[in-house]
Design an enzyme around this catalytic site. Structure first.
Site, PDB file in Angstrom:
ATOM      1  N   ASP A   1       8.673  -1.906   4.707  1.00  0.00           N
ATOM      2  CA  ASP A   1       7.481  -1.208   4.421  1.00  0.00           C
ATOM      3  C   ASP A   1       6.624  -1.503   5.694  1.00  0.00           C
ATOM      4  OD1 ASP A   1       4.907  -0.548   3.385  1.00  0.00           O
ATOM      5  OD2 ASP A   1       4.884  -2.102   1.917  1.00  0.00           O
TER       6      ASP A   1
ATOM      7  N   LYS B   1      -0.897   2.879  12.406  1.00  0.00           N
ATOM      8  CA  LYS B   1      -0.346   3.450  11.439  1.00  0.00           C
ATOM      9  C   LYS B   1      -1.317   4.822  11.222  1.00  0.00           C
ATOM     10  CE  LYS B   1       1.720   3.557   6.781  1.00  0.00           C
ATOM     11  NZ  LYS B   1       2.117   2.844   5.996  1.00  0.00           N
TER      12      LYS B   1
ATOM     13  N   GLU C   1       6.415   6.102   0.020  1.00  0.00           N
ATOM     14  CA  GLU C   1       6.043   4.823  -0.244  1.00  0.00           C
ATOM     15  C   GLU C   1       6.038   4.591  -1.893  1.00  0.00           C
ATOM     16  OE1 GLU C   1       2.502   3.844   1.799  1.00  0.00           O
ATOM     17  OE2 GLU C   1       3.553   3.483   3.640  1.00  0.00           O
TER      18      GLU C   1
ATOM     19  N   ASP D   1      -1.061   3.754  -5.290  1.00  0.00           N
ATOM     20  CA  ASP D   1      -0.768   2.566  -4.379  1.00  0.00           C
ATOM     21  C   ASP D   1      -2.254   2.803  -3.474  1.00  0.00           C
ATOM     22  OD1 ASP D   1      -0.233   1.605  -2.182  1.00  0.00           O
ATOM     23  OD2 ASP D   1       1.681   2.896  -1.945  1.00  0.00           O
TER      24      ASP D   1
END
Ligand code: AMP
Length: 619
Positions: free
Chosen positions: A8, A70, A171, A196
């Site tokens: 992850d 990211k 994800e 999430d």
């Protein structure tokens, strides 16, 4: 095939997991933590630090410490949210060779893929240390909203880190996968919403589970909403209060800002389990009137007030996802929470209220995505056989047709892998060449969507407009990678393009970066050891100095002077010391610390002996 690890690769933290004898294991790093900060620090000596050691030195090296990379991966330099990142990041974001966002640290320009590769390499090494074997294969997760460029750039990062990335998985899909196996969720048929909220991104997915088979009904999200925004709300609040009281703007001072940032995040996390926290930041600023400190109390209620708009913002994509899946809130059987931010009680409460039901908190929100990636790895290697996973494409894909119109071929939320062909023709007489412009997006005009690639189909025999038949086929594989081909039905002439994302790196770049990384491996390892030792020595120096101040008076004057001298000498040496010298320095500091501890205990004993005799006398 060797073992496949699941990574992850988070905006704030990363986590690695794998399947061992059918068991899902989250692999701890050398410090024993199950997640590792996605932070890379570049030191003055040219060393690269990753994880906790990078985070620790961020305060004193803010401009050369890259976090939240990211948010930049696979992004254009001129994208509005990159402009936003440029304003808020202490490190420098520059325009890369292809107009994409790159990072400039200490005069060296690097792509976000290269920086992400350093994090992935760290995760790989954590797994290798734990498993005591080499690891080459990995599954990496990305937010569901990542477009092709971002997925491609993430895959590039894996390759630079020496990993064979067998799949890129969304994800929330990974999280549901982790949840579904062997869990109660394996009912005959149910709909699950995966909410999430991580450090930097928000995703919502609506999934359907049927007899161990997952399918994603819809996905939505906000690539610019996460825990950092919560931290920033706290930082702004504290800085405003401070400015009001002292007329000093702490946001202008990198060192103070870094300390504020750490304190704000810690306070936020603590407020998930307590009702109020003390914020203490001594010596945050030194002005004409001497040092200034921050000392205040932050309550859970105040925090909730500060971030209420952020929690509400996350509910818009939830509405979109429900609409896309053609479901009402009450159709959702279960809400699954993912991401560290979902530990916040107010988030849980609001999400529960929105879906009108209790949220499920039975899975560890920080680890579940990595575990899901490992499960996916188990499926790929055949170790796990009882689940199958279907995924969807997050955005519509299509081509530009006459008049700059965007003509979709694959609608968003179509289950992948998938393929679709449509017949097009020429727009003018005797046209022998057809340009194929591939785009991604939801807007009607090509210019408003994201351009992915262009190619030309040539050699079409001259004919009146509308006569030639050109079959354009879009295929998306299970990683979400797109292949487009165009074929002239009359001649069989064909052209195709694998979409190498804008902002991705070409093969030459990747090979060069891999070679460089391999060359530097030993050097990097040594540099890291030195940095860790130096951190240790600095910590020891700090505590020894404090003990000397507090308990030095218990020592004979001569010995106190001697220890002070030792500590002063060592202090001047730490920054340039070699590994061996640092060992000696540590030994010196240790000896001083032991001597002080001895003096402290002696004094305590004397004191309690005095107390006892006093008691005896009184009796
Ligand atoms: P993730 O991206 O899932 O690792 O989530 C990281 C985010 O979760 C960061 O912003 C953390 O500050 C936040 N976080 C971690 N633990 C907690 C907690 N106990 N309460 C509130 N937020 C948390």
């Amino acid at each position: 095939m060797g073992r496949t690890i699941g990574i992850d690769l988070g905006t704030t933290n990363s986590c690695v997991s794998c399947i061992i004898d059918g068991e899902r294991i989250v692999i701890p790093n050398a410090e024993g933590s199950r997640t590792t900060p996605s932070v890379v620090g570049f030191t003055e000596d040219g060393d690269q630090l990753v994880g906790q050691v990078a985070k620790r030195q961020a305060q004193t090296n803010a401009e050369n410490t890259v976090f939240a990379v990211k948010r930049l991966i696979g992004r254009r330099f001129d994208a509005p949210d990159v402009a936003q990142a440029r304003r808020s990041c202490p490190y420098k974001i520059v325009e890369g060779p292809n107009g994409d966002a790159w990072i400039d640290v200490r005069g060296k320009e690097m792509s976000p893929s290269e920086v992400s590769a350093l994090i992935l390499k760290e995760m790989r090494e954590i797994a290798e240390d734990y498993l005591q074997e080499e690891v080459e294969d990995a599954i990496i997760t990305v937010p569901a909203y990542f477009n092709d460029a971002q997925r491609q750039a993430t895959k590039d990062a894996g390759r630079i880190a020496g990993l064979q990335v067998s799949r890129i998985v969304n994800e929330p899909t990974a999280a549901a996968l982790a949840y579904g196996i062997g869990g109660e969720a394996q009912r005959s048929s149910m709909k699950v919403a995966v909410y999430d909220l991580g450090g930097g991104t928000f995703d919502i997915s609506i999934l359907e589970l049927t007899d161990g088979l997952f399918s994603v009904l819809s996905t939505s999200g906000d690539t610019y909403l996460g825990g950092e925004d919560f931290d920033n709300a706290i930082i702004d609040y504290i800085a405003d209060e401070f400015e009001e009281a002292h007329g000093v703007d702490l946001l202008e001072q990198p060192m103070a800002l870094q300390r504020l940032k750490e304190e704000a995040e810690q306070a936020k996390c603590e407020l998930s389990s307590t009702e109020e926290v003390e914020i203490n930041l001594p010596f945050i600023h030194t002005g004409d009137d001497g040092p200034l400190h921050i000392e205040m109390t932050l309550t859970r209620a105040k925090l909730e007030e500060l971030v209420d708009h952020l929690i509400e913002r996350s509910l818009d994509p939830c509405r979109t996802a429900l609409q896309d899946a053609q479901l009402r809130r009450s159709d959702v059987d279960q809400i699954l929470l993912v991401g560290g931010m979902t530990r916040m009680p107010k988030v849980r409460q609001r999400v529960g209220e929105f879906f009108k039901q209790e949220v499920d908190t039975s899975v560890n929100p920080d680890e579940v995505v990595a575990v899901g990636a490992a499960v996916q790895g188990g499926i790929v290697t055949g170790e796990l056989t009882d689940v199958l996973l279907l995924d969807v494409t997050p955005l519509t894909l299509g081509v530009e047709t006459a008049g700059g119109v965007f003509t979709p071929l694959i609608e968003r939320n179509t289950t992948v892998p998938c393929s679709h062909t449509e017949i097009f023709s020429t727009s003018v007489d005797n046209q022998t060449m057809v340009p194929i412009h591939i785009l991604q997006g939801e807007r009607a005009m090509a210019v408003d969507n994201k351009s992915l690639a262009r190619f030309e189909l040539t050699g079409i025999p001259p004919a009146p407009r509308g006569v030639p038949k050109i079959a354009v086929t879009f295929s998306i594989d299970e990683n979400g990678m797109v292949n487009v081909s165009a074929r002239d039905e009359a001649t069989g002439q064909e052209q195709s393009a694998n979409i190498v994302a804008d902002g991705g790196l070409n093969d030459g770049d990747i090979d060069r970066i891999i070679a460089e990384a391999q060359q530097k491996e030993e050097e990097d390892r040594l540099a890291r050891q030195v940095m860790e030792k130096r951190n240790q020595a600095e910590g020891m120096l700090y505590s020894t100095e404090r003990s000397l101040q507090a308990y030095g008076s218990q020592l004979p004057a001569e010995e106190f002077e001697e220890l002070m001298q030792d500590v002063e000498t060592v202090k001047g040496l730490i920054s340039d010391a070699t590994l061996d010298e640092l060992e000696t320095i540590l030994a010196t500091l240790e000896a001083a610390a032991h001597r002080l501890a001895q003096a402290m205990y002696d004094a305590m004993e004397q004191q309690s002996a005095g107390d006892t005799s006093a008691d005896e006398e009184a009796m």
